[in-house]
Design a protein around this motif. Structure first.
Motif: not given
Length: 414
Positions: A114, A144, A146, A184, A186, A189
């Protein structure tokens, strides 16, 4: 504005700007760590009211309606060129070689699981940076990915991320985005590694948070170094300087030349181009960070350039390949008058995410390897162990690590 500079002073000014931001960045990181999404929403109020931090699939699809078709087609073509170049960097997943009878050694390469990419925003949209960060991660096989970009995220950026196959996108900019991906929240991640260019706040946040997350390298405001002789075209040199200057008020450019008459010619071209430049205000500010250095020889120019270690290096001399072979420190090198840095920024296929502020002395630009890690592999049979057993036991006992030696002896006894 266009002035002679000393190399050491020019570099000190670049380093000092980072340190000036430390207090602000430390405070932002603390807020994100303690408040999570609430900090992201509050820090975004300067630019917009932030309700949803994550960008929805519908928003991503709707962005295409706000971008000109020709621009979309150009982004698709640029993506293909960037992917083609980076595919050639893909390492073998596993290689094994028999080094001697009974001893097989190798390397196993694994993509990170990630990662986070930062796409600048604010003054302009940077879909090119989205492609440059996303493509090598995808080619490496990262599962992953982001992306964070300052709100409101430009439709151009959303389209580029979608073309690159990035579906996890968040409205967060500046140091708070780096903190969110590293620590991180809420909504976001934490990641294993953060890549991407940004301003001094973004760069410093990446450097501070290296205890929590790996980064690519310090990649702050853009810069260019130019090595030029009497054969250089002053208009081309000036055009490259303005191209980097329009990025950011903190961008910086330095011309290193063996021709004492060239700086004045370049200065005149800068003034002509600046008069009609759409981003004149930004360029004017960044030119305060820029200047030139006249040297006695090409050898001295190369040495000065290596001290600067520029993000982009343009070589504008009669024999550019001879300079290329001797240069040691640069993020990306553009050889000859037709090799505009802008080609590397967008569509030739190389990556434009590069170390700045002298960090190319120790870091490479973004590539597929940045998204991989390696493990050595050892396969030893009985004959192989006999061949190296005495060496291992002797050195282990010399270090006082007798259990190490015993772990070999017990195997040799069968």
């Amino acid at each position: 504005m266009w002035k002679a500079v000393e190399i050491d002073a020019w570099l000190r000014a670049r380093t000092t700007s980072l340190e000036d931001a430390r207090g602000t960045v430390t405070g932002i990181i603390g807020r994100v760590q303690n408040e999570g999404d609430a900090a992201l929403r509050d820090l975004a109020k300067k630019y917009c009211e932030l309700e949803d931090i994550a960008v929805s699939e519908e928003e991503r699809e709707a962005a295409y309606d706000e971008v000109d078709t020709q621009v979309i087609e150009s982004l698709i073509e640029a993506h293909a060129r960037i992917e083609r170049f980076h595919e050639r960097q893909r390492p073998r997943d596993l290689w094994l070689e028999e080094m001697e009878p009974g001893v097989v050694l190798g390397i196993k390469t694994t993509a990170l699981n990630r990662v986070g990419i930062y796409v600048p925003g604010g003054r302009a949209a940077y879909p090119s940076s989205a492609l440059m960060c996303a493509v090598p991660a995808k080619v490496a096989g990262v599962r992953e990915i982001c992306a964070c970009s300052p709100p409101p995220i430009k439709p151009l950026t959303l389209v580029a991320l979608d073309i690159a196959g990035i579906t996890e996108i968040y409205r967060a900019g500046g140091a708070q985005a780096i903190a969110a991906m590293a620590l991180g929240t809420e909504s976001i991640k934490p990641v294993q590694k953060i890549v991407g260019p940004g301003n001094i706040y973004v760069t410093l946040a990446k450097m501070i948070l290296r205890e929590k997350v790996e980064i690519d390298f310090p990649a702050g405001p853009s810069e260019i170094g130019i090595i030029a002789d009497a054969t250089a075209n002053p208009a081309i040199v000036a055009a490259d300087i303005l191209a980097q200057s329009e990025h950011d008020p903190n961008a910086a450019c330095i011309l290193i030349t063996t021709d004492p008459s060239l700086p004045a010619k370049v200065g005149k071209e800068i003034q002509k181009m600046l008069a009609v430049a759409p981003r004149k205000e930004i360029i004017t500010e960044s030119l305060k960070n820029s200047g030139y250095k006249v040297v006695a020889s090409i050898e001295e120019a190369i040495a000065a350039s290596d001290v600067v270690a520029p993000e982009h290096l343009s070589i504008q001399v009669a024999d550019p390949l001879s300079v290329l072979t001797r240069v040691r420190n640069a993020g990306a090198i553009f050889v000859g008058k037709y090799s505009a840095v802008a080609c590397g920024d967008y569509a030739v296929g190389t990556n434009h995410v590069l170390p700045t502020a002298g960090y190319s002395k120790m870091y490479s630009g973004l590539d597929v390897q940045h998204f991989c890690k390696t493990a050595s592999v050892e396969i030893i049979d009985q004959d192989g162990l006999e061949a190296i057993g005495d060496i291992v036991e002797t050195i282990a006992e010399a270090e006082g690590l007798f259990a190490h030696a015993q772990s070999v002896k017990v195997r040799r006894r069968g």
